[in-house]
Scaffold this motif. Structure first.
Motif, PDB file in Angstrom:
ATOM      1  N   TYR B 230       5.986  24.608 -59.442  1.00 23.09           N
ATOM      2  CA  TYR B 230       5.019  25.440 -60.187  1.00 23.09           C
ATOM      3  C   TYR B 230       5.753  26.592 -60.855  1.00 23.09           C
ATOM      4  O   TYR B 230       6.638  27.193 -60.266  1.00 23.09           O
ATOM      5  N   ARG B 231       5.328  26.908 -62.062  1.00 22.28           N
ATOM      6  CA  ARG B 231       5.880  28.069 -62.779  1.00 22.28           C
ATOM      7  C   ARG B 231       4.725  28.828 -63.411  1.00 22.28           C
ATOM      8  O   ARG B 231       3.711  28.218 -63.787  1.00 22.28           O
ATOM      9  N   GLY B 232       4.885  30.126 -63.550  1.00 20.68           N
ATOM     10  CA  GLY B 232       3.848  30.948 -64.183  1.00 20.68           C
ATOM     11  C   GLY B 232       2.544  30.950 -63.396  1.00 20.68           C
ATOM     12  O   GLY B 232       1.458  30.863 -63.962  1.00 20.68           O
ATOM     13  N   LEU B 233       2.678  31.028 -62.106  1.00 24.36           N
ATOM     14  CA  LEU B 233       1.507  30.909 -61.230  1.00 24.36           C
ATOM     15  C   LEU B 233       1.394  32.173 -60.378  1.00 24.36           C
ATOM     16  O   LEU B 233       2.394  32.785 -60.024  1.00 24.36           O
ATOM     17  N   THR B 234       0.162  32.567 -60.066  1.00 17.40           N
ATOM     18  CA  THR B 234      -0.028  33.686 -59.127  1.00 17.40           C
ATOM     19  C   THR B 234      -0.713  33.150 -57.888  1.00 17.40           C
ATOM     20  O   THR B 234      -1.817  32.600 -57.960  1.00 17.40           O
ATOM     21  N   LEU B 235      -0.012  33.277 -56.784  1.00 19.52           N
ATOM     22  CA  LEU B 235      -0.559  32.760 -55.528  1.00 19.52           C
ATOM     23  C   LEU B 235      -1.310  33.869 -54.812  1.00 19.52           C
ATOM     24  O   LEU B 235      -0.866  35.019 -54.777  1.00 19.52           O
ATOM     25  N   ARG B 244     -12.506  37.102 -40.122  1.00 23.35           N
ATOM     26  CA  ARG B 244     -12.493  38.423 -40.772  1.00 23.35           C
ATOM     27  C   ARG B 244     -11.221  38.594 -41.592  1.00 23.35           C
ATOM     28  O   ARG B 244     -10.111  38.395 -41.091  1.00 23.35           O
ATOM     29  N   LEU B 245     -11.408  38.974 -42.854  1.00 30.37           N
ATOM     30  CA  LEU B 245     -10.262  39.159 -43.743  1.00 30.37           C
ATOM     31  C   LEU B 245      -9.582  40.496 -43.435  1.00 30.37           C
ATOM     32  O   LEU B 245     -10.211  41.552 -43.448  1.00 30.37           O
ATOM     33  N   LEU B 246      -8.275  40.408 -43.141  1.00 34.72           N
ATOM     34  CA  LEU B 246      -7.531  41.645 -42.862  1.00 34.72           C
ATOM     35  C   LEU B 246      -6.776  42.137 -44.090  1.00 34.72           C
ATOM     36  O   LEU B 246      -6.472  43.316 -44.216  1.00 34.72           O
ATOM     37  N   GLY B 247      -6.442  41.209 -44.989  1.00 35.67           N
ATOM     38  CA  GLY B 247      -5.714  41.624 -46.188  1.00 35.67           C
ATOM     39  C   GLY B 247      -5.481  40.458 -47.114  1.00 35.67           C
ATOM     40  O   GLY B 247      -5.520  39.301 -46.698  1.00 35.67           O
ATOM     41  N   ALA B 248      -5.285  40.762 -48.395  1.00 31.31           N
ATOM     42  CA  ALA B 248      -4.982  39.722 -49.385  1.00 31.31           C
ATOM     43  C   ALA B 248      -3.919  40.272 -50.329  1.00 31.31           C
ATOM     44  O   ALA B 248      -3.969  41.437 -50.724  1.00 31.31           O
ATOM     45  N   LYS B 249      -2.943  39.435 -50.671  1.00 28.88           N
ATOM     46  CA  LYS B 249      -1.867  39.861 -51.566  1.00 28.88           C
ATOM     47  C   LYS B 249      -1.655  38.769 -52.621  1.00 28.88           C
ATOM     48  O   LYS B 249      -1.907  37.583 -52.367  1.00 28.88           O
ATOM     49  N   SER B 250      -1.164  39.195 -53.787  1.00 28.63           N
ATOM     50  CA  SER B 250      -0.854  38.234 -54.849  1.00 28.63           C
ATOM     51  C   SER B 250       0.647  38.129 -55.017  1.00 28.63           C
ATOM     52  O   SER B 250       1.359  39.141 -54.939  1.00 28.63           O
ATOM     53  N   VAL B 251       1.112  36.901 -55.243  1.00 22.87           N
ATOM     54  CA  VAL B 251       2.546  36.664 -55.428  1.00 22.87           C
ATOM     55  C   VAL B 251       2.736  35.910 -56.737  1.00 22.87           C
ATOM     56  O   VAL B 251       2.123  34.855 -56.945  1.00 22.87           O
ATOM     57  N   ALA B 252       3.555  36.461 -57.622  1.00 23.64           N
ATOM     58  CA  ALA B 252       3.808  35.806 -58.913  1.00 23.64           C
ATOM     59  C   ALA B 252       4.951  34.804 -58.758  1.00 23.64           C
ATOM     60  O   ALA B 252       5.991  35.120 -58.183  1.00 23.64           O
ATOM     61  N   ILE B 253       4.728  33.591 -59.251  1.00 27.11           N
ATOM     62  CA  ILE B 253       5.736  32.532 -59.185  1.00 27.11           C
ATOM     63  C   ILE B 253       6.167  32.229 -60.618  1.00 27.11           C
ATOM     64  O   ILE B 253       5.354  31.799 -61.438  1.00 27.11           O
ATOM     65  N   ASP B 254       7.443  32.449 -60.935  1.00 32.95           N
ATOM     66  CA  ASP B 254       7.880  32.218 -62.319  1.00 32.95           C
ATOM     67  C   ASP B 254       9.007  31.200 -62.429  1.00 32.95           C
ATOM     68  O   ASP B 254       9.511  30.945 -63.509  1.00 32.95           O
ATOM     69  N   LYS B 255       9.434  30.620 -61.320  1.00 33.60           N
ATOM     70  CA  LYS B 255      10.459  29.574 -61.403  1.00 33.60           C
ATOM     71  C   LYS B 255      10.233  28.565 -60.285  1.00 33.60           C
ATOM     72  O   LYS B 255       9.389  28.783 -59.411  1.00 33.60           O
ATOM     73  N   SER B 256      11.001  27.496 -60.339  1.00 29.80           N
ATOM     74  CA  SER B 256      10.853  26.474 -59.309  1.00 29.80           C
ATOM     75  C   SER B 256      12.241  26.006 -58.858  1.00 29.80           C
ATOM     76  O   SER B 256      13.070  25.660 -59.713  1.00 29.80           O
TER      77      SER B 256
END
Lengths: 251, 727
Positions: B230-235, B244-256
């Motif tokens: 995957y490229r150009g993806l935000t996980l 119960r949700l304790l936290g959420a984070k986004s990770v940008a993926i730009d290469k494979s």
């Protein structure tokens, strides 16, 4: 044949049993009483009438129930370890304690006992003062009897005190031996008990010099603080007290 | 066969042989000299030569001459073919429907002249599958092999094949366990299957988290996520505690392939076991979904036991209890002493008092829940509490808090008929209940001898003696236990009165000490020269029991350090405290295991042979968090166990790099399907071809011709001597 003395004692005892009303619960079971140390030589009881006034003051001002009669004890008393407040006073040099007595007093004080001692003459380096300091050095060779700093809990256990009163004004501070956070020995040369003493007619036994009644009042405050300290140790060092005490000291 | 060799292995020292030869030569020379007197020169020479030849032959046997013949033999090399069959081999090889195992099979079996067939003609071929274990398979079974199970262990497999084969051919996607640097065994020719370029997946690659955290102290969980294809993806990565949700984070993926780390910080508020999970949202076309979520178990414990102590007045009991609690570094004590009551008269202005207001409202409405234990020491509530506070104390205990009531003249009477009276394990009446007419000595009850609070020595006799030696109490509250209360310590004189009574209320515990003279237990032992340890231990155990310290619990569960996987038998130990084991032995011990769906599954309990110790086992059939519950008469315990699936937490991407390392460290080579596989295999097999030499040794003295030659020589001499008239 019963003696006159025994007859009077018996009669008084029987009359007391039938006539004295039962006091309130809290008054019957004091949390505090003086256990005065009787030692050899010198003068172990320079102010025999100090107990009632100070215990009355204690009960009037605090939640502590005190006993208005002192108990006289010696270092060989098997109940010594169960006395909450060991009191020792004197004017003159006394006979050195035996090694056994020193060991008992060392164990009593090192493990949680408390001793308030007074040089009622107030002569530094002489008489009771010299003998007492020598004994303390023998019992606690690694600790010094030294002035308690102004932030010591004994100056803030009930009243906020800056200066110690007494019958005389020899030392504005208390001295003590501190082991870790606990000060098992507190020592004064201002003759606090002399300022507390009152005769059976309610008159003060001694004049307080040079401060007069203000100095006596200060002696009572010091007495209450020492007694409260003996029952609460460094409670006033707990963090929750700091802001209140600081604010009042700045007022 | 190589030409023969003559070898000598003398049976006696060489110097002796030379000496014998010298003597023989001397005797022949003497004989020649004597013969010359009777015969001419040629006849003398002939006879002497015959004698010399016979003697030389006889003496030369001492040299033990042998004829050695050597013959070299060649052994046809054996070849091991390892076919990986772990679960990842069932994944798509090149993004199509064909699996990696199918690709490996094609390499071996397809074509007009299948590679496997040719190899079997030339070599002694042995076939193995490497999945959860190394298994020998027949050539005919290769077509039917299926992928499944956990990662194979190549290090272990090569260890088993060591010395048996000249070369090993490995067909794998590289998802094998391998210890880098391992070099034992034959050279490995690795043939990678699966195409890393075609693989698509996102996964939770690693989690760095503590197994134990402290309540109300921040915990950081570091998560490493990895993506392939995957490229150009935000996980989106989430951390949950149960639902119960304790936290959420986004990770940008730009290469494979790409790898990134995120950290979650949170502050656990509740003590106990928490079932946490880290998840990444599934992506389109992912090869494996099960590795998108990883579960972990976090045990939250108290950093310190928080104690709120309220004393009705300054007293020796307060001071010694404070000393003991302050002496325990795991205790955080907040204490209030009522220094004056409203009836006491103050004679100084505010700035000369050290008294602080008793924050009863805040403490008994908002803050109480933040404490683990409430100690009320000779405290009469009437002047300070409103009914709501009493109810709050009851709720505090009901929700799991501890309550210790320390006796005295002001204690108990006022609590009759209040919510606190309901919590206590003793009966309260509105009558005066404090007595100080005669000192009371104490003794342990039967339960007191084994209870964690009063068992202050591990030895039962010592415990009994210690309590027997304790000084008498000058004042006691005259109480009676409720039927639900357990008396641990009682007076010895007259009708026994409870001194220590304990009980449970809701999820919490209550403790009643019906005296304000327990400090005498401290000073009494000091007076006897026995130190203060018994009082300190008693106080420590009182606190631990009231706050349900697991170390004092009747049962402990010891889980294996390594998380197990689906299909493996999960084993753990159950230990019962010494004093509880006898109780438990009299009653049944039961185990219940619930799978991630909450359904009860089979579990077994057996004795380990150690006193008070049992072993529990169950076989998890699916990944997730299992709940294990142990129940005895003495109490129960629940623990959570995380079981991971075969592909969970697993990077299933083809890993030719690992195969390269395997080949390199074993002296082999990594091959591709474009290489001439047969030629490469033959070249390596030739290196590993084995030879051996057969050696034959024939001693000359054992040859049949030897003796006749000597006899002929001696016979000829005898014949000529007779002919020439010497005999």
């Amino acid at each position: 044949m019963i003696s006159r003395r025994n007859f009077l004692s018996l009669a008084l005892g029987i009359s007391a049993f039938f006539s004295i009303p039962k006091p309130l619960l809290s008054a019957r079971f004091p949390h505090f009483f003086f256990a005065q140390l009787k030692y050899r030589g010198g003068e172990w009881d320079p102010n025999p009438q100090y107990v009632e006034p100070v215990v009355e003051e204690l009960e009037l001002r605090t939640s502590i129930d005190g006993e208005k009669e002192r108990r006289i004890t010696t270092l060989s008393d098997p109940d010594l370890f169960f006395y909450p407040f060991l009191y020792m006073a004197g004017k003159y040099e006394f006979e050195p304690f035996s090694s056994g007595e020193r060991e008992i007093l060392r164990r009593f004080l090192a493990y949680g006992g408390f001793l308030f001692a007074e040089d009622t003459m107030g002569a530094k380096g002489f008489g009771f003062d010299r003998a007492f300091r020598t004994e303390m050095k023998q019992i606690f060779p690694n600790y010094d009897l030294k002035r308690l700093p102004p932030d010591h809990s004994v100056y803030r256990s009930f009243y906020l005190i800056e200066s110690i009163g007494g019958r005389q004004k020899v030392n504005p501070s208390l001295e003590g031996i501190t082991i870790d956070t606990w000060t098992p020995v507190i020592y004064s040369q201002n003759d606090l008990s002399g300022a507390w003493s009152r005769d059976k007619y309610g008159r003060w036994t001694n004049e307080c010099v040079p401060g007069g009644e203000t100095q006596r009042f200060s002696a009572f405050k010091a007495g209450i603080n020492i007694i409260v300290y003996s029952l609460t140790s460094d409670y006033k060092k707990d963090l929750i007290h700091h802001p209140f005490i600081k604010r009042r000291q700045n007022q | 066969m190589s030409p023969g060799q003559l070898t000598f292995e003398p049976v006696i020292p060489v110097w002796l042989i030379v000496l014998l030869l010298s003597i023989g030569l001397a005797s022949v020379l003497l004989q020649y000299w004597l013969l010359r007197k009777r015969l001419n020169r040629s006849k003398s020479l002939a006879l002497s030569f015959l004698r010399l030849a016979a003697i030389s032959l006889l003496i030369s046997f001492a040299l033990n001459p042998s004829f050695v013949a050597r013959k070299e033999h060649r052994v046809s090399p054996s070849l091991a073919i390892l076919l990986e069959t772990s679960q990842t081999m069932g994944l798509s090889a090149k993004g199509d429907r064909r699996s990696r195992l199918d690709e490996a099979r094609e390499l071996l079996l397809s074509g007009p002249r299948p590679l496997l067939k040719i190899l079997r003609e030339k070599f002694d071929v042995k076939l193995y599958s490497v999945g959860e274990s190394l298994t020998a398979v027949e050539a005919g079974d290769v077509a039917g092999l299926k992928a499944g199970g956990k990662r194979g262990d190549l290090t272990e497999a090569l260890g088993k094949l060591q010395e048996k084969n000249a070369v090993t051919v490995l067909l794998s996607d590289g998802n094998l366990r391998w210890e880098d640097g391992h070099s034992a065994g034959p050279p490995v020719l690795s043939i990678p299957v699966g195409d890393p370029q075609e693989y698509k997946d996102v996964l939770v690659k690693a989690i760095k988290a503590p197994s134990i955290a402290f309540r109300e102290r921040e915990v950081t969980i570091d998560v490493t996520v990895k993506s392939y294809g995957y490229r150009g993806l935000t996980l989106s990565v989430t951390l949950k505690d149960g639902a119960r949700l304790l936290g959420a984070k986004s990770v940008a993926i730009d290469k494979s392939p790409a790898e990134a780390s995120v950290s979650f910080a949170f502050t656990p508020e509740e003590v106990g076991q928490h079932n946490l999970s880290v998840s990444i949202l599934p992506q389109v076309g992912e090869s494996v979904l099960s590795n998108n979520t990883v579960e972990l178990s976090l045990k939250v414990v108290r950093d310190k036991v928080r104690i709120l102590m309220v004393s009705g007045n300054p007293s020796m009991n307060y001071r010694f209890m404070r000393m003991a609690l302050k002496n325990d570094p795991s205790v955080d004590l907040l204490s209030f002493v009522i220094l004056r009551t409203p009836t006491d008269i103050l004679n100084v202005p505010l700035q000369e008092q050290s008294l602080i207001p008793f924050p009863v409202e805040t403490l008994f409405t908002k803050d109480l829940k933040n404490f683990d234990l409430l100690i009320l020491d000779n405290f009469s509530h009437q002047l300070y509490f409103n009914p709501k506070y009493l109810e709050n104390v009851r709720e505090f205990v009901n929700d799991g808090g501890g309550l210790a009531m320390i006796g005295g003249p002001n204690q108990f009477t006022g609590y009759a008929g209040t919510p606190i009276g309901e919590v206590l394990p003793v009966k309260l009446t509105k009558k005066e209940d404090y007595r100080r007419d005669a000192p009371s000595r104490v003794r342990l009850t039967r339960i007191g001898m084994i209870h964690p609070i009063t068992r202050i020595s591990s030895d039962e006799k010592d415990t009994l003696n210690l309590w027997r030696e304790m000084p008498s109490l000058d004042g006691i509250n005259l109480l009676e236990p409720k039927s639900s209360g357990t008396v641990l310590l009682e007076t010895t004189e007259g009708t026994p009165r409870p001194i220590i009574t304990v009980g449970n209320y809701g999820k919490g515990r209550a403790f009643v000490l019906s005296t304000d003279y327990s400090w005498k237990w401290y000073m009494g032992m000091v007076a006897k020269g026995k130190g203060n340890w018994a009082y300190f231990r008693f106080m420590e155990k009182m606190v631990r029991w009231l706050t349900k310290d697991p170390a004092l619990g009747p049962i402990q569960m010891i889980l294996p350090d390594r998380p197990e996987e689906v299909g493996q038998v999960r084993e753990f130990k159950i230990k019962m405290r010494e004093e509880e084991s006898s109780l438990a032995q009299r009653g049944p011990v039961s185990i219940s295991v619930f799978n991630p769906e909450g359904l009860r599954i089979d579990a077994q309990l057996k004795s380990t042979g150690q006193p008070g110790e049992l072993a529990g086992t169950f076989s998890p059939q699916k990944a997730g968090t299992y709940k294990v519950k142990i129940e005895t008469r003495a109490g129960s315990l629940e623990e959570l166990m995380v079981v991971s699936g075969p592909l969970e937490d697993q990077d299933a991407a083809p890993d030719p790099e690992r195969l390269r390392r395997v080949a390199s460290s074993t002296g082999g080579k990594i091959l591709t399907r474009n290489d001439d596989l047969l030629k490469e295999i033959e070249a390596y097999a030739a290196k590993g071809e084995r030879h051996f030499v057969e050696e034959r040794r024939v001693p000359l003295w054992a040859m049949t011709v030897t003796l006749p030659v000597i006899l002929i020589l001696l016979g000829m001499e005898w014949f000529w001597r007779r002919r020439w008239g010497l005999i």
